[in-house]
Design an enzyme around this catalytic site. Structure first.
Site, PDB file in Angstrom:
ATOM      1  N   GLY A 297      36.923 105.916  54.388  1.00  0.00           N
ATOM      2  CA  GLY A 297      36.802 104.732  55.233  1.00  0.00           C
ATOM      3  C   GLY A 297      37.622 104.848  56.507  1.00  0.00           C
ATOM      4  O   GLY A 297      38.259 105.871  56.761  1.00  0.00           O
ATOM      5  N   ILE A 299      40.438 103.212  57.565  1.00  0.00           N
ATOM      6  CA  ILE A 299      41.872 103.354  57.325  1.00  0.00           C
ATOM      7  C   ILE A 299      42.138 104.574  56.460  1.00  0.00           C
ATOM      8  O   ILE A 299      43.050 105.369  56.730  1.00  0.00           O
ATOM      9  CB  ILE A 299      42.446 102.086  56.648  1.00  0.00           C
ATOM     10  CG1 ILE A 299      42.289 100.875  57.573  1.00  0.00           C
ATOM     11  CG2 ILE A 299      43.908 102.283  56.281  1.00  0.00           C
ATOM     12  CD1 ILE A 299      43.056 100.959  58.857  1.00  0.00           C
ATOM     13  N   ASP A 319      36.533 108.756  46.988  1.00  0.00           N
ATOM     14  CA  ASP A 319      35.662 107.753  47.604  1.00  0.00           C
ATOM     15  C   ASP A 319      34.328 107.741  46.863  1.00  0.00           C
ATOM     16  O   ASP A 319      33.862 108.788  46.392  1.00  0.00           O
ATOM     17  CB  ASP A 319      35.426 108.070  49.085  1.00  0.00           C
ATOM     18  CG  ASP A 319      35.061 106.823  49.887  1.00  0.00           C
ATOM     19  OD1 ASP A 319      34.031 106.202  49.564  1.00  0.00           O
ATOM     20  OD2 ASP A 319      35.805 106.470  50.818  1.00  0.00           O
ATOM     21  N   SER A 348      34.317 105.980  41.628  1.00  0.00           N
ATOM     22  CA  SER A 348      34.550 104.569  41.897  1.00  0.00           C
ATOM     23  C   SER A 348      35.852 104.129  41.254  1.00  0.00           C
ATOM     24  O   SER A 348      36.124 104.460  40.090  1.00  0.00           O
ATOM     25  CB  SER A 348      33.391 103.736  41.340  1.00  0.00           C
ATOM     26  OG  SER A 348      33.687 102.356  41.421  1.00  0.00           O
ATOM     27  N   LYS A 416      44.346  88.421  55.764  1.00  0.00           N
ATOM     28  CA  LYS A 416      43.421  87.440  55.189  1.00  0.00           C
ATOM     29  C   LYS A 416      43.828  87.025  53.778  1.00  0.00           C
ATOM     30  O   LYS A 416      43.278  86.066  53.218  1.00  0.00           O
ATOM     31  CB  LYS A 416      42.001  87.996  55.191  1.00  0.00           C
ATOM     32  CG  LYS A 416      41.443  88.171  56.603  1.00  0.00           C
ATOM     33  CD  LYS A 416      40.093  88.852  56.596  1.00  0.00           C
ATOM     34  CE  LYS A 416      39.532  88.950  58.018  1.00  0.00           C
ATOM     35  NZ  LYS A 416      40.380  89.740  58.917  1.00  0.00           N
ATOM     36  N   LEU A 457      41.234  97.823  65.612  1.00  0.00           N
ATOM     37  CA  LEU A 457      40.117  98.044  66.531  1.00  0.00           C
ATOM     38  C   LEU A 457      39.313  99.256  66.114  1.00  0.00           C
ATOM     39  O   LEU A 457      39.865 100.324  65.878  1.00  0.00           O
ATOM     40  CB  LEU A 457      40.640  98.256  67.952  1.00  0.00           C
ATOM     41  CG  LEU A 457      41.031  97.004  68.731  1.00  0.00           C
ATOM     42  CD1 LEU A 457      41.617  97.399  70.074  1.00  0.00           C
ATOM     43  CD2 LEU A 457      39.862  96.074  68.917  1.00  0.00           C
ATOM     44  N   GLY A 458      38.002  99.084  66.032  1.00  0.00           N
ATOM     45  CA  GLY A 458      37.117 100.213  65.795  1.00  0.00           C
ATOM     46  C   GLY A 458      36.859 100.541  64.346  1.00  0.00           C
ATOM     47  O   GLY A 458      36.139 101.492  64.049  1.00  0.00           O
ATOM     48  N   ARG A 549      31.546  81.789  60.715  1.00  0.00           N
ATOM     49  CA  ARG A 549      30.828  82.240  59.536  1.00  0.00           C
ATOM     50  C   ARG A 549      31.498  81.687  58.282  1.00  0.00           C
ATOM     51  O   ARG A 549      32.665  81.262  58.333  1.00  0.00           O
ATOM     52  CB  ARG A 549      30.811  83.771  59.498  1.00  0.00           C
ATOM     53  CG  ARG A 549      30.089  84.391  60.679  1.00  0.00           C
ATOM     54  CD  ARG A 549      30.238  85.889  60.707  1.00  0.00           C
ATOM     55  NE  ARG A 549      31.625  86.304  60.863  1.00  0.00           N
ATOM     56  CZ  ARG A 549      32.026  87.567  60.954  1.00  0.00           C
ATOM     57  NH1 ARG A 549      31.136  88.535  60.913  1.00  0.00           N
ATOM     58  NH2 ARG A 549      33.296  87.872  61.086  1.00  0.00           N
ATOM     59  N   GLU A 552      35.414  81.995  57.394  1.00  0.00           N
ATOM     60  CA  GLU A 552      36.130  82.528  58.550  1.00  0.00           C
ATOM     61  C   GLU A 552      37.126  81.517  59.099  1.00  0.00           C
ATOM     62  O   GLU A 552      36.818  80.337  59.256  1.00  0.00           O
ATOM     63  CB  GLU A 552      35.131  82.912  59.643  1.00  0.00           C
ATOM     64  CG  GLU A 552      35.754  83.675  60.791  1.00  0.00           C
ATOM     65  CD  GLU A 552      34.702  84.217  61.751  1.00  0.00           C
ATOM     66  OE1 GLU A 552      34.902  85.318  62.264  1.00  0.00           O
ATOM     67  OE2 GLU A 552      33.689  83.527  61.963  1.00  0.00           O
TER      68      GLU A 552
END
Length: 621
Positions: A297, A299, A319, A348, A416, A457-458, A549, A552
């Site tokens: 991924g 990160i 992964d 997994s 979050k 970012l990104g 959304r 959010e």
């Protein structure tokens, strides 16, 4: 010009240049005699004129050949070439005078012939080369397509090198109109023919006055704060913004400067200083077996890059998505020429037996747990999958870490998780609670820590790639709300701080919080991306507000009120105090949550999650 003629000219270039110079010098010498013809008798001086003309041409031709004047490519000539031409002419004239004084001692050549012929011949040979250079450049420019009108920011060494490069290679699609520099001593002066018309504060006015469409920042050594200030000024215009690389790095890479001009990255708008890893951050990785879940991924892959650079005993990439795992595997194989001891396993984190087998076989010393479902709206539609993967993937890996004596287990968390309003955030908060509860009940062999930060970012699924896709399609760009704000940092910075925090973690159960800097309005980010692409927001590319959304927030938080905060040696890393919990009750509730998740009963699942996370505020099922 036909190709066969070009080939002939190229093959006999030195001979052609020699003949051109001979004709020019001969003509200049004879023209001088014509000027003085009213004062001398042609009958008396004709033989002297012919003999001395032959000698004059011979001196010029011999000296020019000896000094390499016929080896230079005059279309690329710089000031040093013209200086060498002038010096060669002076030597030729001195040689001519000395020889004629020795040979023609009875009949002296008039002094005016010496002076005028030297001036004419030297000037004409020099001007011929200069005219040829200007002609070639003008011809090449006229054949190319319309070039962009460029304003240079900076009038130092980098700008000078670039302008020299552009003069050598006029095919570059750039027409530098003017420059600015904050050095007051440079105001009103010029650099390689380009006028310096003001400071960086004058950029918006100059863009309008000079019809600039591209701004090129030619100060590679700018500090982060000044760079952000200048980029903010440039972003207030409608110009495309580009930048030059570091000249020292460029010399090392061995490439020309003009070809390395790059677009400004949106990351530059954050104005964040790069993170330099402390020795402690490398010691707990070097020569260790390091396992990264979710290693393919955004990160996870950056973790793998930075860990590989430190020099682990072995890097293990786990992964479930084979394409991303393969991509980072091949990247590291190419970079390290197969010298990196690396294992890639497709598995997994949900699979308890598979994780147990991997930990038993590979015996990692350090684990970075980055595997997770993180897309907020999608997890709202599939809360049971978020629980299965995020919560129990973390639970499986943490239990394996404790069972097999892993030295340090680092959970990648998110802002979050603080007072969550969405399923993804709630699952991440439960992940943090798992780490803290296992830390409280374990024997202390394994240090469990979590690192909490905001948006990067990104990253996959983040707002920046979406904006770029929408821009490529001609818009519109969609923003959920005009006032929504988020914390941002770059992926490399986030990962570097994760490594730092992981090295600091000595007390098991700690949650490290990264300093995300000032929050950024998503609307401002969207407008800047449009501007930096050379368009005008709301005119060329529209921005549409779609509404918040499900799940959010208008803004994110990095700490819960009861956690408090402690400083660390790194000013960008803080520690949230672990919360006291009833471990037995927590693990009982966790097993019940698992049963409900695998029954796919969403209503009961949401109720149980609220019970586990009292700060979870969720109104939409």
């Amino acid at each position: 010009m036909p190709k066969y003629i070009s080939r002939i000219i190229s093959k006999f270039r030195r001979v052609i240049l020699f003949l051109i110079d001979a004709v020019i010098v001969c003509g200049a010498y004879l023209f001088t005699w014509m000027l003085i013809s009213g004062r001398v008798s042609w009958k008396d001086y004709f033989s002297l004129m012919v003999a001395s003309c032959f000698l004059f041409v011979s001196c010029y031709s011999t000296v020019y050949y000896a000094t390499g004047m016929y080896d230079s490519l005059w279309r690329y000539a710089e000031i040093v070439e013209f200086f060498r031409c002038a010096a060669s002419s002076a030597i030729a004239v001195i040689a001519f005078v000395m020889i004629t004084l020795m040979i023609f001692d009875e009949r002296r050549i008039p002094i005016s012939v010496y002076a005028l012929s030297a001036a004419f011949a030297s000037s004409l040979t020099l001007y011929t080369r200069l005219t040829y250079r200007m002609y070639r450049n003008t011809k090449i420019n006229s054949l190319g397509k319309k070039r962009s009108r460029v304003l240079l920011v900076g009038a130092g060494d980098a700008a000078s090198t670039l302008l020299h490069e552009l003069n050598k290679n006029p095919r570059q699609e750039m027409n530098v109109i003017c420059a600015v520099d904050d050095d007051k001593n440079k105001q009103g002066r010029s650099i390689i023919g380009v006028e310096i018309l003001g400071t960086s504060e004058d950029i918006p006015n100059l863009v309008n006055q000079c019809q600039i469409d591209t701004i090129l920042i030619a100060i590679p050594t700018l500090d982060t704060e000044s760079r952000k200030r200048i980029i903010d000024i440039c972003a207030s215009t409608t110009c495309k913004i580009k930048t030059l690389p570091d000249i020292v790095k460029l010399i090392t890479d061995g490439e020309d400067l003009a070809s390395r001009i790059t677009d400004i990255k949106v990351e530059d708008l954050l104005g964040r200083e790069p993170v330099i890893l402390a020795d402690e951050a490398t010691k707990f990785i070097k020569d260790k077996v390091v396992l990264v879940t979710g290693g393919g991924g955004s990160i996870g892959s950056e973790l793998c890059r930075q860990i590989a650079n430190i020099g682990p005993k072995q890097l293990i990439i786990v992964d479930i998505y084979e394409n991303s795992a393969y991509a980072i595997q091949q990247e590291l194989i190419r970079k390290y020429n197969g010298q990196l001891n690396m294992e890639v396993r497709i598995a997994s984190v949900r699979d308890t037996k598979k994780m147990d087998a991997l930990f038993h076989e590979l015996k990692p010393n350090v684990v970075f747990h980055a595997a997770a479902h993180k897309h907020v709206p999608l997890m709202e539609d599939a809360p049971e999958e978020a629980v299965k993967n995020n919560v129990f993937g973390t639970y499986n890996c943490a239990l394996c870490a404790e069972k097999y004596g892993v030295e340090k287990f680092v959970l990648i968390s998110t802002d979050k998780a603080v007072n969550p309003t969405n399923v993804m955030g709630a699952t991440k908060r439960i992940c943090e609670m798992i780490v803290q509860n296992i830390a409280q009940s374990s024997d202390g062999t394994t240090t469990f820590v979590a690192v909490r930060f905001g948006n990067v970012l990104g990253s996959n699924g983040s707002v920046l790639p979406l904006f770029k896709e929408q821009l490529a399609e001609g818009g519109p760009i969609t923003v959920t709300h005009p006032d929504i704000v988020r914390y941002f940092m770059t992926i490399p910075e986030a990962v570097s701080l994760v490594l730092e925090a992981g090295a600091m973690g000595e007390k098991s159960g700690e949650i490290f919080v990264l300093d995300m800097g000032a929050p950024v309005k998503i609307l401002t980010l969207a407008e800047n991306i449009i501007k930096m692409s050379g368009f005008i927001p709301y005119r060329d590319i529209d921005i549409v507000f779609t509404g918040l959304r499900p799940g959010e927030k208008m803004y994110e938080e990095l700490l819960q009120d009861e956690e408090g905060v402690r400083k660390t040696a790194n000013s960008k890393i803080f520690i949230g105090s672990p919360l006291k919990m009833d471990a037995d009750r927590f693990f009982t509730d966790l097993l019940e949550l698992k049963a409900i998740a695998y029954e796919n009963d969403r209503e009961r699942l949401m109720m149980k999650m609220r019970e586990l996370v009292p700060t979870f505020k969720h109104e939409i099922l």
